[in-house]
Design a protein around this motif. Structure first.
Motif, short mmCIF file in Angstrom:
data_model
loop_
_atom_site.label_atom_id
_atom_site.label_comp_id
_atom_site.label_asym_id
_atom_site.label_seq_id
_atom_site.Cartn_x
_atom_site.Cartn_y
_atom_site.Cartn_z
N MET A 114 0.91 -0.86 -0.06
CA MET A 114 0.07 0.01 -0.34
C MET A 114 0.43 1.31 0.05
N ALA A 115 0.63 2.15 -0.53
CA ALA A 115 1.73 3.16 -1.14
C ALA A 115 0.80 4.21 -0.12
N ASN A 116 1.51 5.54 -0.19
CA ASN A 116 0.67 6.56 0.83
C ASN A 116 1.33 7.67 -0.56
N GLY A 117 0.39 8.62 -0.80
CA GLY A 117 0.36 9.56 -1.74
C GLY A 117 -0.28 11.04 -2.71
N THR A 118 -0.78 11.67 -2.87
CA THR A 118 -1.66 12.62 -3.48
C THR A 118 -2.30 12.76 -4.37
N ILE A 119 -4.05 12.97 -4.30
CA ILE A 119 -4.68 12.31 -5.94
C ILE A 119 -4.66 14.08 -6.31
N ARG A 120 -4.28 14.13 -6.53
CA ARG A 120 -4.95 16.24 -7.66
C ARG A 120 -5.96 15.82 -8.44
N TYR A 121 -6.58 16.86 -8.02
CA TYR A 121 -8.12 16.79 -8.80
C TYR A 121 -8.17 18.33 -9.68
N TRP A 122 -8.44 18.71 -10.90
CA TRP A 122 -7.90 19.23 -11.11
C TRP A 122 -9.38 19.73 -12.27
N ALA A 123 -10.00 21.31 -12.66
CA ALA A 123 -11.29 21.48 -12.95
C ALA A 123 -12.83 20.88 -12.96
N ALA A 124 -12.97 20.12 -13.55
CA ALA A 124 -14.22 19.34 -13.38
C ALA A 124 -14.21 18.89 -11.81
N ALA A 125 -13.17 17.74 -11.69
CA ALA A 125 -12.96 17.04 -11.06
C ALA A 125 -12.68 17.78 -9.72
N LYS A 126 -12.12 18.89 -9.28
CA LYS A 126 -12.15 19.44 -8.77
C LYS A 126 -12.91 20.64 -8.03
N ALA A 127 -13.54 20.85 -8.93
CA ALA A 127 -15.55 21.07 -8.13
C ALA A 127 -16.20 19.44 -7.84
N ALA A 128 -15.95 18.62 -8.31
CA ALA A 128 -16.42 17.70 -7.84
C ALA A 128 -16.39 17.16 -6.70
N ALA A 129 -15.36 17.10 -6.60
CA ALA A 129 -14.49 16.27 -5.19
C ALA A 129 -14.36 17.64 -3.92
N GLY A 130 -15.06 18.77 -4.45
CA GLY A 130 -14.38 19.84 -3.25
C GLY A 130 -13.42 20.03 -2.33
N VAL A 131 -12.39 19.16 -3.02
CA VAL A 131 -11.30 19.87 -2.89
C VAL A 131 -10.29 19.28 -4.11
N ALA A 132 -8.97 19.94 -3.78
CA ALA A 132 -8.02 20.30 -5.05
C ALA A 132 -6.77 19.17 -5.20
#
Length: 90
Positions: free
Chosen positions: A7-25
C-alpha cells in the motif's frame, strides 16, 4: 504471484470539473493500484465525482496512464495521481 500487496501513500490532485466535484484540490490516498485509489475517491465523494472519473484521464507521477487497465497501474510511495477531466473543446 505471492508477495504482500504494497500500500503506497501519495496524493490525488483534482483538476477543473474533478476539483469542483470532489470539493477539494487534492487529498491523500493509500492504495496499491490506480484502481484502488480511484475506488477510495469514489467512496469519499459519491455523486458528481463518480461521473467525472468515468470521463477523465490520469497521470501517475507525470506519466499518462492511457488505455492501461487501472488495476495494472501500481502506485509508488509518495507518488501523485492527477485527475484530468475533459477540458472545454476537447
Amino acid at each position: 504471484m505471492g508477495g504482500t500487496p504494497h500500500m503506497a501513500n501519495g496524493t490525488i490532485r483534482y483538476w477543473a470539473a474533478a476539483k469542483a466535484a470532489a470539493g477539494v484540490a487534492e487529498e491523500p490516498y493509500e492504495a496499491e493500484t490506480l484502481a484502488d485509489a480511484l475506488d477510495g475517491a469514489r467512496a469519499r465523494h459519491p455523486g458528481d465525482l463518480v461521473r467525472v472519473l468515468q470521463r477523465s484521464s490520469f497521470l501517475i507521477d507525470g506519466d499518462p496512464v492511457g488505455k492501461r487497465g487501472h488495476e495494472t497501474v501500481r502506485l509508488a510511495e509518495g507518488g501523485t495521481v492527477e485527475v484530468l477531466p475533459p477540458f472545454a473543446g476537447g
